[in-house]
Motif scaffolding. Structure first.
Motif, short mmCIF file in Angstrom:
data_model
loop_
_atom_site.label_atom_id
_atom_site.label_comp_id
_atom_site.label_asym_id
_atom_site.label_seq_id
_atom_site.Cartn_x
_atom_site.Cartn_y
_atom_site.Cartn_z
N SER A 86 55.50 -40.02 1.01
CA SER A 86 56.20 -41.08 0.49
C SER A 86 55.27 -42.19 -0.28
O SER A 86 55.65 -42.56 -1.41
N LEU A 87 54.11 -42.09 0.34
CA LEU A 87 52.88 -43.04 -0.43
C LEU A 87 52.58 -42.46 -1.55
O LEU A 87 52.24 -43.09 -2.54
N ASP A 88 52.34 -41.11 -1.40
CA ASP A 88 52.00 -40.52 -2.50
C ASP A 88 52.94 -40.56 -3.72
O ASP A 88 52.51 -40.65 -4.82
N ASP A 89 54.14 -40.17 -3.39
CA ASP A 89 55.24 -40.35 -4.44
C ASP A 89 55.27 -41.63 -5.15
O ASP A 89 55.27 -41.76 -6.31
N TRP A 90 54.99 -42.82 -4.38
CA TRP A 90 54.95 -44.29 -4.72
C TRP A 90 53.85 -44.45 -5.53
O TRP A 90 53.95 -45.08 -6.67
N LEU A 91 52.50 -44.02 -5.26
CA LEU A 91 51.58 -44.16 -5.98
C LEU A 91 51.76 -43.40 -7.33
O LEU A 91 50.95 -43.96 -8.27
N GLU A 92 52.21 -42.32 -7.27
CA GLU A 92 52.21 -41.48 -8.70
C GLU A 92 53.17 -42.32 -9.53
O GLU A 92 53.07 -42.20 -10.83
N ALA A 93 54.44 -42.84 -8.96
CA ALA A 93 55.41 -43.57 -9.82
C ALA A 93 54.70 -44.88 -10.46
O ALA A 93 55.17 -45.09 -11.55
N GLU A 94 53.79 -45.40 -9.47
CA GLU A 94 53.06 -46.72 -9.97
C GLU A 94 52.35 -46.25 -11.24
O GLU A 94 52.14 -46.92 -12.19
N THR A 95 51.63 -45.09 -11.34
CA THR A 95 50.58 -44.65 -12.23
C THR A 95 51.60 -44.49 -13.40
O THR A 95 51.23 -44.96 -14.70
N LEU A 96 52.60 -43.52 -13.37
CA LEU A 96 53.41 -43.52 -14.61
C LEU A 96 54.18 -44.50 -15.27
O LEU A 96 54.17 -44.82 -16.39
N ILE A 97 54.71 -45.54 -14.16
CA ILE A 97 55.10 -46.82 -14.87
C ILE A 97 54.13 -47.69 -15.61
O ILE A 97 54.47 -47.87 -16.77
N ASP A 98 52.78 -47.82 -14.98
CA ASP A 98 52.00 -48.51 -15.45
C ASP A 98 51.37 -47.98 -17.01
O ASP A 98 51.34 -48.73 -17.69
N ALA A 99 51.31 -46.71 -16.92
CA ALA A 99 51.01 -45.88 -18.22
C ALA A 99 51.94 -46.42 -19.31
O ALA A 99 51.74 -46.54 -20.39
#
Length: 115
Positions: free
Chosen positions: A94-107
């Motif tokens: 869950s944490l890895d999924d959230w951090l990956e999503a943050e990276t994608l959205i911020d990009a």
């Protein structure tokens, strides 16, 4: 003051001009024939060589999208949902999924969040 006399107008007929041009063109072509053959051979050799394309580079995004922190949070949570779905909703990720999503959205946003 002395004036230069004006040159008389040239008289030429269309047929004479065409004949002169044709003769001049033929003479030029005949003198360039060996050079043209050599350049054709060079062109064929170049076309036979493998071509490598220059690497394309992406242009950096210049425009940033301005969103509120709440909008950013919703975008990240939705992206995290779809990422988690791909991994079978594994709770240990869950944490890895959230951090990956943050990276994608911020990009995607280009760093355009407002605080």
């Amino acid at each position: 003051m002395s004036e230069t006399p004006a040159s008389p107008p040239k008289k030429s007929t269309r047929s004479t001009k065409t004949a002169d041009t044709t003769a001049t063109t033929a003479a030029k072509t005949a003198s360039k024939a060996p050079a043209k053959a050599a350049s054709t051979a060079t062109a064929k050799a170049k076309s036979a060589a493998p071509k490598t394309a220059a690497p394309r580079t992406r242009k950096p995004k210049t425009a940033t999208i301005q969103v509120t922190p709440e909008q950013r949070y919703r975008m990240i949570s939705e992206a995290a949902f779809y990422i988690a779905e791909k991994h079978g909703f594994d709770p240990s990720r869950s944490l890895d999924d959230w951090l990956e999503a943050e990276t994608l959205i911020d990009a995607e946003l280009g760093g355009g969040t407002t605080h």
